[in-house]
Motif scaffolding. Structure first.
Motif, PDB file in Angstrom:
ATOM      1  N   GLY A 183      -0.177  20.438 176.082  1.00  0.00           N
ATOM      2  CA  GLY A 183      -0.348  21.733 176.727  1.00  0.00           C
ATOM      3  C   GLY A 183      -0.451  21.606 178.234  1.00  0.00           C
ATOM      4  O   GLY A 183       0.130  22.407 178.983  1.00  0.00           O
ATOM      5  N   ILE A 184      -1.169  20.587 178.710  1.00  0.00           N
ATOM      6  CA  ILE A 184      -1.276  20.349 180.147  1.00  0.00           C
ATOM      7  C   ILE A 184       0.073  19.929 180.716  1.00  0.00           C
ATOM      8  O   ILE A 184       0.481  20.382 181.792  1.00  0.00           O
ATOM      9  CB  ILE A 184      -2.336  19.271 180.430  1.00  0.00           C
ATOM     10  N   ALA A 185       0.799  19.080 179.984  1.00  0.00           N
ATOM     11  CA  ALA A 185       2.110  18.632 180.448  1.00  0.00           C
ATOM     12  C   ALA A 185       3.078  19.804 180.587  1.00  0.00           C
ATOM     13  O   ALA A 185       3.863  19.858 181.547  1.00  0.00           O
ATOM     14  CB  ALA A 185       2.681  17.598 179.478  1.00  0.00           C
ATOM     15  N   GLU A 186       3.026  20.739 179.662  1.00  0.00           N
ATOM     16  CA  GLU A 186       3.985  21.843 179.663  1.00  0.00           C
ATOM     17  C   GLU A 186       3.536  23.006 180.542  1.00  0.00           C
ATOM     18  O   GLU A 186       4.358  23.601 181.248  1.00  0.00           O
ATOM     19  CB  GLU A 186       4.181  22.330 178.230  1.00  0.00           C
ATOM     20  N   HIS A 187       2.239  23.323 180.522  1.00  0.00           N
ATOM     21  CA  HIS A 187       1.761  24.530 181.211  1.00  0.00           C
ATOM     22  C   HIS A 187       0.748  24.255 182.307  1.00  0.00           C
ATOM     23  O   HIS A 187       0.291  25.205 182.948  1.00  0.00           O
ATOM     24  CB  HIS A 187       1.123  25.485 180.197  1.00  0.00           C
ATOM     25  N   TRP A 188       0.393  22.985 182.532  1.00  0.00           N
ATOM     26  CA  TRP A 188      -0.683  22.620 183.444  1.00  0.00           C
ATOM     27  C   TRP A 188      -1.955  23.311 182.968  1.00  0.00           C
ATOM     28  O   TRP A 188      -2.179  23.435 181.766  1.00  0.00           O
ATOM     29  CB  TRP A 188      -0.302  22.960 184.891  1.00  0.00           C
ATOM     30  N   ARG A 213       5.232  14.750 181.397  1.00  0.00           N
ATOM     31  CA  ARG A 213       6.122  15.725 182.032  1.00  0.00           C
ATOM     32  C   ARG A 213       7.285  15.031 182.741  1.00  0.00           C
ATOM     33  O   ARG A 213       8.432  15.496 182.688  1.00  0.00           O
ATOM     34  CB  ARG A 213       5.349  16.588 183.022  1.00  0.00           C
ATOM     35  N   LEU A 214       6.998  13.904 183.383  1.00  0.00           N
ATOM     36  CA  LEU A 214       8.065  13.159 184.062  1.00  0.00           C
ATOM     37  C   LEU A 214       9.080  12.627 183.057  1.00  0.00           C
ATOM     38  O   LEU A 214      10.297  12.730 183.274  1.00  0.00           O
ATOM     39  CB  LEU A 214       7.461  12.002 184.863  1.00  0.00           C
ATOM     40  N   TRP A 257       8.664  17.307 174.068  1.00  0.00           N
ATOM     41  CA  TRP A 257       7.309  17.067 174.566  1.00  0.00           C
ATOM     42  C   TRP A 257       6.566  16.027 173.736  1.00  0.00           C
ATOM     43  O   TRP A 257       6.000  15.064 174.278  1.00  0.00           O
ATOM     44  CB  TRP A 257       6.522  18.377 174.582  1.00  0.00           C
ATOM     45  N   PHE A 258       6.560  16.198 172.422  1.00  0.00           N
ATOM     46  CA  PHE A 258       5.794  15.291 171.583  1.00  0.00           C
ATOM     47  C   PHE A 258       6.372  13.875 171.628  1.00  0.00           C
ATOM     48  O   PHE A 258       5.628  12.893 171.749  1.00  0.00           O
ATOM     49  CB  PHE A 258       5.765  15.805 170.149  1.00  0.00           C
TER      50      PHE A 258
END
Length: 452
Positions: free
Chosen positions: A131-136, A160-161, A169-170
């Protein structure tokens, strides 16, 4: 006469520390009366083992500052060795994923492909990191995920990188964990060779790969990233690369809050260098000490995120307290309530969860203390100091659910196991135990038992 004076200082330091711990224990026991003999046994065993390690540390501390700790001369490690270790650990991850697929298919009734089976590696905290990676941290209160703020962001930044290439994502989360933990094995081997012979270093690397909880290095969780940064920090310190060490330490503190504890071995080695190092290089070492500020700066960056998102630098502590009643406590308090929960859950018929959550936690804590109690006098003083503070902070959580995961990244335990297993019979016992317990833990993890 000088030796007698040295012994007096050592025993004075031991007496002061023991009296301080005894005072804390008495005050705690006054507020939390111990009512059963089982509680007395487990609390006293936990405290005594910790004290044994602490006493040995004080002896090692005075020895280190009186006589420099020498490195063991070993053969140089080249890029081919690093590549072999890295690829070997990648194969371990692949084998672990394959074994998990077999567990899912044969024991859990899964009928999909091995790619579909990767969803079984979705850890309890994975969704927060993704969730942090996708939406901060945007609008986390508005969408009802206030607990997202208690997770630090560097692991998610790496996800995210990598997502810019992988586009999933997963899968990006799993790959970051696998790549980081495989690279960490290379650093671990190099670090072990600074103090041990090649055979001992190889055993440390083996246990790193097969620890019962090493499955968390494969899952989309932050352990792999954190252990890489921790080992890089300590290895760079040993090689006197202070700036590199503190950058790695700062990133570790931006990955998990306990990364700030890396200040302990870094400061210890820095002070040792000032006290017993080359007088000509002392001024340079003193100046490099400014780089130590980078480690708390990593955690400070996380505090700034708290402030930027909520206007409160320490908002994460509010969410921890409100959602999990989580705050700092004492390690001997943790084993007490875990024992009580273990007894209660067994009595209520919740045997699997009692074993997976409470028994595994108690075994991990006492196993760690036992290993260090036997080997602390033979380990480097800064490593023992790191163990003591790390154990005290992490095992002292008021609601400790993840003791095996917290202890997984504590590298002095690997050196303890490698040191104790010089005899083939002991090595075989440790290896077999790790493999058997690892399969049981993996099955519980895939079966969504309470293993965190």
């Amino acid at each position: 006469m000088e030796e007698l004076h040295q012994k007096q200082k050592e025993w004075t330091a031991i007496a002061v520390c023991l009296c301080a711990l005894l005072m804390v224990f008495v005050l705690w026991a006054a507020d939390n009366p111990i009512t059963t003999w089982q509680e007395w046994v487990i609390v006293l065993c936990d405290t005594v083992l910790f004290c044994v390690i602490g006493i040995q540390f004080i002896f090692r501390w005075f020895d280190a500052w009186r006589t420099p700790e020498l490195e063991t001369p070993t053969a140089r490690v080249n890029w081919r060795t690093d590549a072999a270790i890295f690829c070997g650990l990648l194969l371990v991850h692949a084998l672990r994923i394959l074994i998990a697929y077999l567990w899912q298919s044969l024991a859990l009734g899964f009928t999909g492909s091995i790619v579909d089976a990767l969803d079984g590696w979705y850890g309890s905290d994975t969704r927060h990191y993704l969730g942090i990676a996708e939406h901060w941290y945007e609008d986390f209160e508005g969408i009802g995920t206030v607990w997202r703020l208690v997770f630090l962001p560097f692991y998610s930044i790496l996800i995210r990188l990598l997502h810019t290439v992988v586009r999933a994502w997963f899968l990006s989360g799993m790959l970051v964990s696998i790549l980081c933990s495989s690279a960490a094995g290379c650093v671990l081997y190099r670090l072990a060779l600074l103090d041990y012979d090649r055979e001992t270093a190889q055993r440390a690397l083996k246990y790193y790969a097969i620890l019962p909880t090493a499955l968390f290095y494969t899952a989309a969780l932050s352990e792999g990233t954190f252990v890489l940064l921790s080992l890089l920090c300590v290895y760079a310190v040993r090689k006197k690369n202070w700036l590199t060490a503190c950058i790695a330490g700062g990133l570790a503190a931006f990955t998990r809050s306990v990364g700030i504890i890396l200040l302990v071995p870094v400061c210890f080695e820095w002070l040792t260098e000032l006290i017993s190092g080359n007088p000509i290089l002392r001024r340079r070492t003193l100046l490099w000490g400014l780089s130590l500020l980078l480690i708390p700066l990593g955690f400070g960056a996380y505090l700034f995120i708290n402030y930027a998102e909520t206007g409160d630098w320490f908002r994460f502590t509010v969410y921890q307290r409100e959602n999990w009643d989580q705050h700092l406590g004492w390690f001997f308090s943790s084993v007490r309530y875990q024992l009580n929960y273990l007894i209660e859950w067994f009595a209520a018929g919740k045997r699997n969860d009692a074993i997976g959550l409470w028994m595994s936690s108690l075994l991990a804590q006492f196993g760690a203390l036992g290993l260090m109690a036997i080997t602390a006098r033979r380990q480097r003083a800064s490593y023992v100091a790191y163990f003591l503070i790390y154990f005290m902070v992490t095992m002292g959580a008021s609601w400790l659910l993840s003791a095996p995961r917290y202890l997984l990244v504590l590298f002095p335990l690997l050196f303890a196991m490698a040191d104790l297993s010089k005899k083939r019979s002991v090595d075989a016992t440790f290896t077999a135990g790790c493999l058997v317990l690892g399969q049981l833990y993996l099955y519980a993890f895939l079966n969504r038992c309470d293993v965190y």
